[in-house]
Design a protein around this motif. Structure first.
Motif, PDB file in Angstrom:
ATOM      1  N   SER A  88       1.165  -0.888   0.330  1.00  0.00           N
ATOM      2  CA  SER A  88       0.158   0.226   0.044  1.00  0.00           C
ATOM      3  C   SER A  88       1.102   0.842  -0.483  1.00  0.00           C
ATOM      4  CB  SER A  88      -1.305   0.408   1.002  1.00  0.00           C
ATOM      5  OG  SER A  88      -1.785  -0.905   1.406  1.00  0.00           O
ATOM      6  N   PRO A  89       1.129   1.822  -1.419  1.00  0.00           N
ATOM      7  CA  PRO A  89       2.145   3.004  -1.229  1.00  0.00           C
ATOM      8  C   PRO A  89       1.774   3.859  -0.476  1.00  0.00           C
ATOM      9  CG  PRO A  89       1.474   2.054  -3.163  1.00  0.00           C
ATOM     10  CD  PRO A  89       1.162   0.786  -2.501  1.00  0.00           C
ATOM     11  N   PRO A  90       2.085   5.153  -0.527  1.00  0.00           N
ATOM     12  CA  PRO A  90       1.671   6.236  -0.235  1.00  0.00           C
ATOM     13  C   PRO A  90       1.286   7.353  -0.953  1.00  0.00           C
ATOM     14  CG  PRO A  90       4.090   6.564   0.469  1.00  0.00           C
ATOM     15  CD  PRO A  90       3.861   5.341   0.260  1.00  0.00           C
ATOM     16  N   ALA A  91       0.114   8.289  -1.094  1.00  0.00           N
ATOM     17  CA  ALA A  91      -0.170   8.934  -2.304  1.00  0.00           C
ATOM     18  C   ALA A  91       0.675   9.018  -3.463  1.00  0.00           C
ATOM     19  CB  ALA A  91      -1.476  10.004  -1.626  1.00  0.00           C
ATOM     20  N   GLU A  92       1.866  10.227  -2.355  1.00  0.00           N
ATOM     21  CA  GLU A  92       2.405  10.644  -3.189  1.00  0.00           C
ATOM     22  C   GLU A  92       3.164   9.745  -4.375  1.00  0.00           C
ATOM     23  OE1 GLU A  92       2.546  10.906  -0.815  1.00  0.00           O
ATOM     24  OE2 GLU A  92       5.108  10.064   0.076  1.00  0.00           O
ATOM     25  N   VAL A  93       3.460   8.325  -3.963  1.00  0.00           N
ATOM     26  CA  VAL A  93       4.051   7.661  -5.354  1.00  0.00           C
ATOM     27  C   VAL A  93       2.920   7.210  -6.081  1.00  0.00           C
ATOM     28  CG1 VAL A  93       5.176   5.420  -5.845  1.00  0.00           C
ATOM     29  CG2 VAL A  93       5.157   6.062  -3.530  1.00  0.00           C
ATOM     30  N   ALA A  94       2.669   7.610  -7.480  1.00  0.00           N
ATOM     31  CA  ALA A  94       1.845   8.173  -8.930  1.00  0.00           C
ATOM     32  C   ALA A  94       2.549   7.170  -9.730  1.00  0.00           C
ATOM     33  CB  ALA A  94       1.418   9.700  -9.110  1.00  0.00           C
ATOM     34  N   THR A  95       3.543   7.110  -9.723  1.00  0.00           N
ATOM     35  CA  THR A  95       3.767   6.055 -11.146  1.00  0.00           C
ATOM     36  C   THR A  95       4.846   4.796 -10.719  1.00  0.00           C
ATOM     37  OG1 THR A  95       6.069   7.420 -11.477  1.00  0.00           O
ATOM     38  CG2 THR A  95       4.324   8.605 -12.300  1.00  0.00           C
ATOM     39  N   VAL A  96       4.837   4.344 -12.180  1.00  0.00           N
ATOM     40  CA  VAL A  96       5.630   2.790 -11.691  1.00  0.00           C
ATOM     41  C   VAL A  96       7.275   3.154 -11.409  1.00  0.00           C
ATOM     42  CG1 VAL A  96       6.925   1.144 -13.714  1.00  0.00           C
ATOM     43  CG2 VAL A  96       4.684   1.460 -13.588  1.00  0.00           C
ATOM     44  N   ALA A  97       7.989   4.116 -12.052  1.00  0.00           N
ATOM     45  CA  ALA A  97       9.189   4.663 -11.507  1.00  0.00           C
ATOM     46  C   ALA A  97       9.195   5.033 -10.161  1.00  0.00           C
ATOM     47  CB  ALA A  97       9.512   5.623 -12.684  1.00  0.00           C
ATOM     48  N   ALA A  98       8.030   5.846  -9.799  1.00  0.00           N
ATOM     49  CA  ALA A  98       8.118   6.256  -7.914  1.00  0.00           C
ATOM     50  C   ALA A  98       8.082   4.901  -7.386  1.00  0.00           C
ATOM     51  CB  ALA A  98       6.971   6.998  -7.999  1.00  0.00           C
TER      52      ALA A  98
END
Lengths: 153, 85
Positions: B23-33
């Motif tokens: 469950s990544p945080p909201a700021e992790v928005a892309t595959v790279a992130a």
């Protein structure tokens, strides 16, 4: 022309003669095929093929459909094995049936180029001395696959 | 939001498992992130993603580029370049 598409991902071996006979029965003028076999030598004991079970068949079906959209084909067959294979054993069959020789040959070449670079399989080599290593993606394979992009443009 | 991650080949071996739910945080928005976020865990994750140029990803049953958004993705696969055929 609506091509009969057959795609299979399986651990078991396949019967090349039976697969080509199915394509011959479609009534075209020619059937072309490529059979990939595990290359021996260099102390290779076995090749292990891992795949992405949810995605591999879908991607192979898409690749076969792309071949049928590019050439006038009556049938397309793509069969890929996974699991542990020994030198000399078959890995992959790519085949196409068409009323036209060039279409069958080109479609077969396209199929194997895209299977190599787009179908989610990974190869690991196991050697007789106990060592093992993942096979790296090759620039030549990418270049071979890319030439079909250029042709379409 | 929970995402099922699937790992294959060298990535699977380095991380030591073939799947997990994150469950990544909201700021992790892309595959790279997402890859950066995983690599920051260190250990096998850092090893698996040490060379970002050799990380490929698929959402559902299609390949995606590193800038692909992960919003709404239920399953994301991470793996090295493929070597089929």
């Amino acid at each position: 022309m609506s091509a009969a598409i057959l795609v299979r991902v399986q651990a078991a071996d396949f019967d090349v003669g039976a697969e080509l006979a199915r394509l011959e029965a479609l009534g075209g003028g020619g059937v072309a095929s490529f059979t990939g076999v595990v290359r021996g030598g260099g102390g290779l004991e076995a090749l292990e093929l891992e795949h992405h079970p949810g995605m591999t068949e879908a991607m192979m079906t898409r690749i076969a459909g792309e071949a049928a959209a590019r050439w006038p084909l009556l049938g397309v067959t793509a069969i890929h094995r996974h699991g542990r294979l020994l030198p000399g054993q078959r890995i992959v069959l790519a085949a196409a049936a068409s009323p036209h020789r060039a279409a069958a040959l080109e479609a077969t070449s396209f199929l194997i180029d895209w299977l190599k670079t787009r179908a989610p399989f990974w190869k690991k080599e196991h050697f007789t001395d106990g060592a093992s290593r993942w096979v790296e993606a090759r620039a030549e394979d990418d270049a071979a696959a890319a030439r079909w992009e250029a042709k379409r443009a | 939001m929970a995402i099922e991650l699937l790992y294959f080949a060298r990535v699977r071996e380095a991380i030591g498992r073939s799947a997990e739910t994150v469950s990544p945080p909201a700021e992790v928005a892309t595959v790279a992130a997402l890859v950066d976020w995983l690599a920051a865990r260190g250990g096998g994750y850092a090893e698996a993603f040490a060379d970002r140029a050799r990380v490929r990803a698929a959402i559902g049953d299609g390949f995606v580029t590193p800038d692909a958004p992960i919003a709404g993705a239920r399953e994301i696969a991470l793996f090295p370049p493929v070597t089929g055929g």
